[in-house]
Write a protein that holds these residues in place. Structure first.
Motif, short mmCIF file in Angstrom:
data_model
loop_
_atom_site.label_atom_id
_atom_site.label_comp_id
_atom_site.label_asym_id
_atom_site.label_seq_id
_atom_site.Cartn_x
_atom_site.Cartn_y
_atom_site.Cartn_z
N HIS A 133 0.98 -1.57 -0.61
CA HIS A 133 0.38 0.37 0.26
C HIS A 133 0.72 1.04 0.02
N THR A 134 0.34 2.27 -0.75
CA THR A 134 0.81 3.28 -0.40
C THR A 134 0.44 4.65 0.43
N ASN A 135 0.68 6.03 0.28
CA ASN A 135 0.49 6.84 1.40
C ASN A 135 -0.92 7.30 0.72
N LYS A 136 -1.87 6.84 -0.46
CA LYS A 136 -2.62 6.83 -0.16
C LYS A 136 -3.92 6.12 0.44
N ARG A 176 -2.23 8.05 4.90
CA ARG A 176 -2.50 9.45 4.71
C ARG A 176 -4.27 9.34 4.59
N SER A 177 -4.45 8.43 4.66
CA SER A 177 -6.77 8.19 4.13
C SER A 177 -7.10 8.96 5.23
#
Length: 459
Positions: A81-84, A87-88
């Motif tokens: 998983h990325t910062n999407k 930081r959601s």
């Protein structure tokens, strides 16, 4: 990690002095950064770290399966998983819930057992097989002995490169994962300008990590801001002695004033200075796949235990612990899992520390044969001579505890800890080596306990 430190130092919001702090995974990465010696890294604080993959993933040849398998699955799942995600709004909402005082307080006693339970849930979720399943397979199947592959994943020999100040620490209860690395790192940091160690008691490192924050600020104000905070004063090594009050200090580890007590594993199931009449005790280990629904009432026990008589006075045990086991086996390979327990007056056991050894990997460096000296990983498998007495050196993870008057000290011995009724510190259990055997323990075996001298002449 070198590039990350230097990037941070070059940012407009940075004065160029970089420190690193964190526990567990984030302690290991600090050491990885420090051995590369980025010029702007001024101090680190790796608390409860792991610095040798062999020591983390296996225990003297026994795969730490209940930790390793879910941990790699968790890393595989989260790394996809990325910062999407991180930081959601979903993660922000979860963070706010965890900060509600009533909920947050529940984490004061959140420890390794709880972490393992949470990790097991993630086993059901998908993760990319490469490289995580490749790493798992290499650990459990491709490299059964300590070879060059393992040594490439061990940064302990590189710690002599570190010159910056290092603040180490752990809690005494983290026996199957972080605790052994703390002492080995302390020994290897020979060129650091300043090393400090703090050893904590139960729940000293509950998650999220909120202990030692005063020390943390003082440490980094000292090294990053040049302030005299007093953090350098006093002996380098301080520790909580579980079941005693307050902190204790010493300059070196292990405590030089400790002396070893040699307790015999007597044939009458007691631990004593006196072996008594020579004898033996036998237990049975069975592997899986025997198509047997239950044990027979004629079977030998699947474990053995030895108890001291109730202690007449408090006994302070601090330092490295070792079992010198004389045993006869009916199989060419077996395993020994040893747990040291504190038994209170009501008979309730508390697990203190543990030791592990695969019998086929028993050979040790005899130059390090001093009691309590590090037992290096074995480089070659050697079958156990069936029916012959063999002496095994089984190091227990160094520890500290006050065994109170009226309590008993118990030594518990088994070969397979997959059974949920058997003790396992932090619920870390091991993959069975699969052999069937009768293991006979001779009364010539000795448990070596480091005992601190009594205060005021009392015994």
């Amino acid at each position: 990690m070198y590039d990350l430190v230097e990037w941070a130092a070059a940012q407009p919001w940075s004065d160029g002095n970089v420190g690193m702090v964190g526990i567990s995974y984030f302690a290991g990465t600090q050491m990885e950064a420090a051995v590369e010696r980025p010029p702007h890294l001024k101090a680190i604080m790796p608390i409860a770290g792991t610095f040798d993959l062999y020591e983390s993933a296996t225990h003297h040849g026994l795969v730490s399966s209940s930790f390793l398998t879910p941990f790699l699955a968790m890393i595989g799942m989260t790394s996809g998983h990325t910062n999407k995600l991180w930081r959601s709004k979903l993660i922000d909402a979860a963070r706010r819930v965890l900060l509600v005082p009533a909920i947050h307080k529940k984490f004061e006693t959140f420890n390794g057992e709880a972490a393992i339970a949470q990790l097991k849930v993630l086993l059901k979720l998908h993760h990319a097989p490469h490289p995580w399943d490749d790493l798992w397979r290499a650990i459990v199947a491709e490299h059964p002995v300590h070879d060059a592959w393992w040594e490439d994943r061990n940064i302990l020999p590189l710690l002599e490169k570190i010159e910056i100040p290092v603040y180490l620490g752990c809690d005494w209860h983290n026996v199957p994962l972080h605790l052994p690395h703390t002492f080995k790192a302390f020994e290897k940091l020979t060129n650091s300008k300043f090393v400090k160690v703090a050893m904590m008691g139960e729940h000293g490192l509950a998650w999220p990590w909120e202990s030692m924050h005063i020390e943390t600020l003082a440490w980094f104000d000292q090294w990053l801001k040049g302030q005299d905070t007093g953090i350098l004063e006093g002996p380098r090594f301080r520790y909580v002695l579980p079941e005693a009050d307050g902190w204790r200090t010493m300059e070196t580890w292990p405590p030089p004033e400790a002396s070893f007590s040699h307790l015999a594993l007597r044939a009458d199931a007691t631990l004593s200075d006196d072996e008594g009449e020579a004898g033996e005790r036998t237990y049975m280990n069975l592997g899986a796949g025997l198509n047997r629904p239950r044990a027979s009432e004629t079977d030998p026990a699947s474990f053995l235990a030895w108890d001291t008589p109730p202690l007449a006075h408090d006994l302070d045990v601090v330092g490295p612990i070792e079992l010198q086991l004389d045993a006869i086996s009916t199989a060419p390979d077996t395993a020994f899992i040893v747990v040291l327990q504190d038994i209170d007056a009501a008979g309730h056991p508390v697990d203190v520390t543990a030791g592990f050894l695969r019998a086929g990997l028993r050979k040790v460096d005899e130059l390090a044969s001093k009691p309590g000296a590090p037992v290096l990983p074995c480089l070659a498998f050697e079958a156990v001579p069936i029916g012959e007495k063999v002496r095994y050196r089984i190091p227990l993870v160094p520890n500290a505890r006050r065994f109170k008057a009226g309590h008993k000290i118990r030594l518990y011995l088994t070969t397979d800890d997959q059974d949920d009724v058997k003790p396992a510190l932090l619920l870390f259990r091991h993959a069975s080596i699969g052999s069937n055997s009768l293991n006979t323990v001779l009364s010539s075996s000795r448990l070596l306990l480091p005992i601190l001298p009594t205060i005021g002449g009392d015994k």
